[in-house]
Design a protein around this motif. Structure first.
Motif, PDB file in Angstrom:
ATOM      1  N   VAL A 291       0.799  -1.412  -0.002  1.00  0.00           N
ATOM      2  CA  VAL A 291       0.074  -0.129  -0.062  1.00  0.00           C
ATOM      3  C   VAL A 291       0.953   1.220   0.150  1.00  0.00           C
ATOM      4  O   VAL A 291       1.666   1.336   0.948  1.00  0.00           O
ATOM      5  CB  VAL A 291      -1.082   0.007   1.142  1.00  0.00           C
ATOM      6  CG1 VAL A 291      -1.847   1.181   1.192  1.00  0.00           C
ATOM      7  CG2 VAL A 291      -1.771  -1.227   1.322  1.00  0.00           C
ATOM      8  N   PRO A 292       0.895   2.034  -0.933  1.00  0.00           N
ATOM      9  CA  PRO A 292       1.658   3.304  -1.107  1.00  0.00           C
ATOM     10  C   PRO A 292       1.547   4.393  -0.128  1.00  0.00           C
ATOM     11  O   PRO A 292       0.279   4.343   0.417  1.00  0.00           O
ATOM     12  CB  PRO A 292       1.588   3.587  -2.554  1.00  0.00           C
ATOM     13  CG  PRO A 292       0.131   3.319  -2.901  1.00  0.00           C
ATOM     14  CD  PRO A 292      -0.239   1.945  -2.191  1.00  0.00           C
ATOM     15  N   ASP A 293       2.231   5.102   0.570  1.00  0.00           N
ATOM     16  CA  ASP A 293       2.077   6.304   1.213  1.00  0.00           C
ATOM     17  C   ASP A 293       1.819   7.288   0.259  1.00  0.00           C
ATOM     18  O   ASP A 293       2.949   8.152   0.094  1.00  0.00           O
ATOM     19  CB  ASP A 293       3.368   6.552   2.128  1.00  0.00           C
ATOM     20  CG  ASP A 293       3.049   7.606   3.119  1.00  0.00           C
ATOM     21  OD1 ASP A 293       2.140   8.455   2.932  1.00  0.00           O
ATOM     22  OD2 ASP A 293       3.786   7.743   4.103  1.00  0.00           O
ATOM     23  N   VAL A 294       0.732   7.617   0.079  1.00  0.00           N
ATOM     24  CA  VAL A 294       0.384   8.513  -0.975  1.00  0.00           C
ATOM     25  C   VAL A 294       0.613   9.944  -0.628  1.00  0.00           C
ATOM     26  O   VAL A 294       1.019  10.786  -1.482  1.00  0.00           O
ATOM     27  CB  VAL A 294      -1.291   8.490  -1.600  1.00  0.00           C
ATOM     28  CG1 VAL A 294      -1.808   9.469  -2.517  1.00  0.00           C
ATOM     29  CG2 VAL A 294      -1.444   6.907  -1.954  1.00  0.00           C
ATOM     30  N   ARG A 295       0.159  10.290   0.663  1.00  0.00           N
ATOM     31  CA  ARG A 295       0.576  11.499   1.306  1.00  0.00           C
ATOM     32  C   ARG A 295       2.245  11.952   1.163  1.00  0.00           C
ATOM     33  O   ARG A 295       2.426  12.939   0.813  1.00  0.00           O
ATOM     34  CB  ARG A 295       0.097  11.782   2.616  1.00  0.00           C
ATOM     35  CG  ARG A 295       0.444  13.089   3.436  1.00  0.00           C
ATOM     36  CD  ARG A 295      -0.452  13.337   4.450  1.00  0.00           C
ATOM     37  NE  ARG A 295      -1.561  13.542   4.386  1.00  0.00           N
ATOM     38  CZ  ARG A 295      -2.280  14.738   3.910  1.00  0.00           C
ATOM     39  NH1 ARG A 295      -1.254  15.842   3.940  1.00  0.00           N
ATOM     40  NH2 ARG A 295      -3.402  15.028   3.847  1.00  0.00           N
ATOM     41  N   ALA A 296       3.176  10.951   1.407  1.00  0.00           N
ATOM     42  CA  ALA A 296       4.194  11.081   1.392  1.00  0.00           C
ATOM     43  C   ALA A 296       4.725  11.541  -0.023  1.00  0.00           C
ATOM     44  O   ALA A 296       5.892  12.335  -0.169  1.00  0.00           O
ATOM     45  CB  ALA A 296       5.177  10.033   1.822  1.00  0.00           C
ATOM     46  N   ILE A 297       4.369  10.751  -0.954  1.00  0.00           N
ATOM     47  CA  ILE A 297       4.611  10.932  -2.305  1.00  0.00           C
ATOM     48  C   ILE A 297       4.099  12.273  -3.081  1.00  0.00           C
ATOM     49  O   ILE A 297       4.814  13.108  -3.563  1.00  0.00           O
ATOM     50  CB  ILE A 297       4.070   9.828  -3.389  1.00  0.00           C
ATOM     51  CG1 ILE A 297       4.753   8.568  -2.909  1.00  0.00           C
ATOM     52  CG2 ILE A 297       4.147  10.103  -4.944  1.00  0.00           C
ATOM     53  CD1 ILE A 297       4.040   7.274  -3.483  1.00  0.00           C
ATOM     54  N   ALA A 298       2.886  12.776  -2.451  1.00  0.00           N
ATOM     55  CA  ALA A 298       2.450  13.898  -2.606  1.00  0.00           C
ATOM     56  C   ALA A 298       3.241  14.922  -2.237  1.00  0.00           C
ATOM     57  O   ALA A 298       3.352  16.365  -2.817  1.00  0.00           O
ATOM     58  CB  ALA A 298       0.905  14.176  -2.178  1.00  0.00           C
TER      59      ALA A 298
END
Length: 578
Positions: A291-298
């Motif tokens: 599950v990707p850490d979408v907030r961190a990538i954002a």
């Protein structure tokens, strides 16, 4: 009375678009097209919302069109009456009607819809208080169109339990339906002009927040969202034993999908499609490892500072807050209404929040595939999914058009509506002989009312359905409820136990009755989200596919074996006609 929780006008009950010929099965107008052609004075545009009454007239048109287009060997017989019993016969079924007449049938499709279950818990307590105090009344949960709202006196105080879609129906019926009207001021805010015939509404719920508005539609009627992270295969890969835990296996991927749309929308608006595509590619690449850490990538794409998409805080915005007066709560509520309307006005493509919350609607088919027929563990099904996720996702993804929220604000301004606060309590007050409402979070919120309306659609449950037909089906063992799991962990869902398509009911003997079919609401919780019905030309929703599977099976003529009776006589139907 105006029983009109609005629905999107873009759906169709025909499988194909008009082709220049007469309307007929396979080629007919969508709701919006029919609305524009037949009632142009009220037409709200291709992205408008149609009143329930107009939707009903459209469905009547569809029925008449289907009837007129039947092939010569098929006839539709309309029987107006209540079916109170169903019995198996030697070669089919006998349906008994309330007027004493009967119908014999080879196949029966049961589409009994919403029920009014026996009252229990708080609802039963409120109803019993009303029965013991002649000056007050309790109106049980049902469709607003079926409630005795016309009996409510003007000027009386009416408590409304629930702030969902049915609340808006009740609100409209007791204001617009009583002759009141809304006008728009120079600042764009609505003002309510009362007729003098309306009551005063006092409403409350667990959240204390009216159902948020749907975003202004910016999507083409053929739009279909394809998930990039939340897929059935990815979820099932998290549960090698084959049975999912919703919070562990499904929810993290679903929330990641929601955040993907949220941040991608913001990046597109701020920096363009190319940057948005690069962000999306980074998220999809990260998903290969879990599950990707979408907030961190954002954050690496310079948009990590947006407020989180927290389903709990969005659905329960006043949790943890305490107010020293109703006026203090009303100020926070007005701010929340304005904030939601601002997001909705930006639209379901250009508002990062509304675009993200649309994912909860767009992924219902995937969720249904994971949940149906005990796809979740019994505990997760009961607690995580039905107890936590469903109420919050429904609250955030099933809202009314913006006009309804604007009307709420106008009614509050005019004093014709008051929202008590979160965790609203309803109880009988013996000293006054009236009902009392209050919020533990709002000091001074206690209010006495003459009527309580339960503005919530009841949850179906075969154990609590008092309808004569349901009672007979259960007593005869034709209908049983679906149980997820065994032993101490077993969860009795209350939904009718059916097979997979074409959805035969499974009886007390554990065998499916292959001449019967059950579609829609009665199977809720055996399956999930059985309320949907409309579709789009060229794309059939799950509900329409279910109906088609039943129709195909019901019209298939089986090979019949002779039925042995008595001392060896054989009775059968030689031609097998249906």
């Amino acid at each position: 009375m105006v029983p009109d929780e609005h629905r999107g006008g873009r759906g169709s009950s025909f499988s194909g678009t008009p082709d220049g010929g007469p309307a007929r099965p396979g080629a007919g107008p969508s709701l919006a097209q029919w609305w524009q052609a037949n009632e142009p004075d009220t037409y709200a545009g291709p992205n408008g919302y149609a009143p329930r009454a107009l939707h009903g007239r459209y469905m009547q048109f569809v029925l008449e069109t289907v009837e007129a287009g039947l092939p010569p060997h098929a006839v539709l017989h309309r029987v107006r009456g209540e079916v109170t019993d169903l019995e198996r016969t030697m070669d089919g079924y006998r349906l008994s009607l309330a007027d004493g007449s009967a119908l014999d049938a080879d196949r029966v499709v049961l589409t009994t819809g919403h029920t009014t279950p026996e009252l229990s818990g708080q609802q039963k307590t409120l109803a019993e208080f009303a029965a013991a105090h002649p000056d007050v009344r309790y109106v049980r949960g049902d469709s607003a169109a079926d409630m005795p709202l016309a009996e409510i006196p003007a000027g009386s105080y009416v408590g409304v339990l629930g702030l969902g879609l049915s609340f808006y129906d009740v609100m409209a019926a007791l204001t617009l339906g009583r002759g009141g009207r809304f006008t728009e001021g120079a600042d764009g805010r609505l003002a309510y002009e009362p007729s003098g015939d309306e009551p005063v509404l006092v409403a409350g719920s667990r959240s204390g927040m009216p159902l948020p508005a749907r975003g202004r539609n910016q999507k083409h009627h053929d739009f279909r969202y394809s998930t990039l992270l939340f897929t059935a295969d990815r979820v099932r890969a998290q549960s090698p034993d084959g049975t999912c835990d919703f919070n562990r296996d499904a929810l993290p991927l679903l929330l990641a999908e929601v955040e993907l749309v949220y941040f991608r929308t913001e990046i597109r608006l701020a920096s363009g499609e190319e940057r948005a595509a690069a962000f999306t590619a980074d998220v999809v690449s990260a998903a290969e490892h879990g599950v990707p850490d979408v907030r961190a990538i954002a954050a690496r794409h310079d948009v990590g500072g947006l407020p989180p998409v927290d389903l709990e805080s969005l659905a329960r915005p006043f949790t943890g807050r305490v107010y020293d007066s109703p006026e203090a709560f009303a100020k926070d509520l007005d701010e929340a209404l304005r904030d939601d309307l601002a997001h909705a006005e930006r639209g379901n493509v250009d508002s990062p929040l509304k675009a993200a919350l649309d994912v909860l609607r767009d992924t219902r088919g995937i969720i249904r595939g994971l949940v149906d027929f005990a796809g979740l563990t019994p505990r997760s099904h009961r607690t995580d999914f039905l107890g936590w996720f469903v109420p919050r996702s429904s609250f955030l993804a099933a809202g009314p058009p913006m006009i309804r929220l604007r009307q709420v604000a106008a009614l509050i301004d005019s004093g014709h509506l008051r929202i008590v606060g979160p965790q609203t309590c309803f109880e009988g007050d013996e000293d006054s002989g009236r009902f009392a409402m209050s919020s533990p979070a709002v000091a001074g919120s206690r209010t006495l009312v003459d009527t309580v309306i339960d503005a919530r659609i009841p949850t179906p449950d075969v154990h609590r359905d008092p309808a004569p037909l349901t009672r007979r089906l259960v007593e005869r063992g034709i209908w049983t409820s679906y149980v997820n799991g065994r032993g101490d962990e077993a969860f009795d869902t209350g939904g009718v136990f059916v097979t997979r398509a074409p959805f035969h009911p499974v009886g007390r003997d554990g065998q499916p009755d292959e001449g019967l079919y059950v579609l829609g609401i009665p199977t809720e919780h055996t399956r999930w989200f059985m309320q949907g019905g409309s579709s789009r030309p060229g794309f059939w929703t799950d509900f329409v596919q279910d109906a088609d599977a039943i129709a195909a099976a019901a019209l298939t003529v089986p090979e019949r074996e002779p039925i042995a009776v008595g001392t060896g006589a054989a009775i059968g139907r030689a031609d097998g006609d249906q």
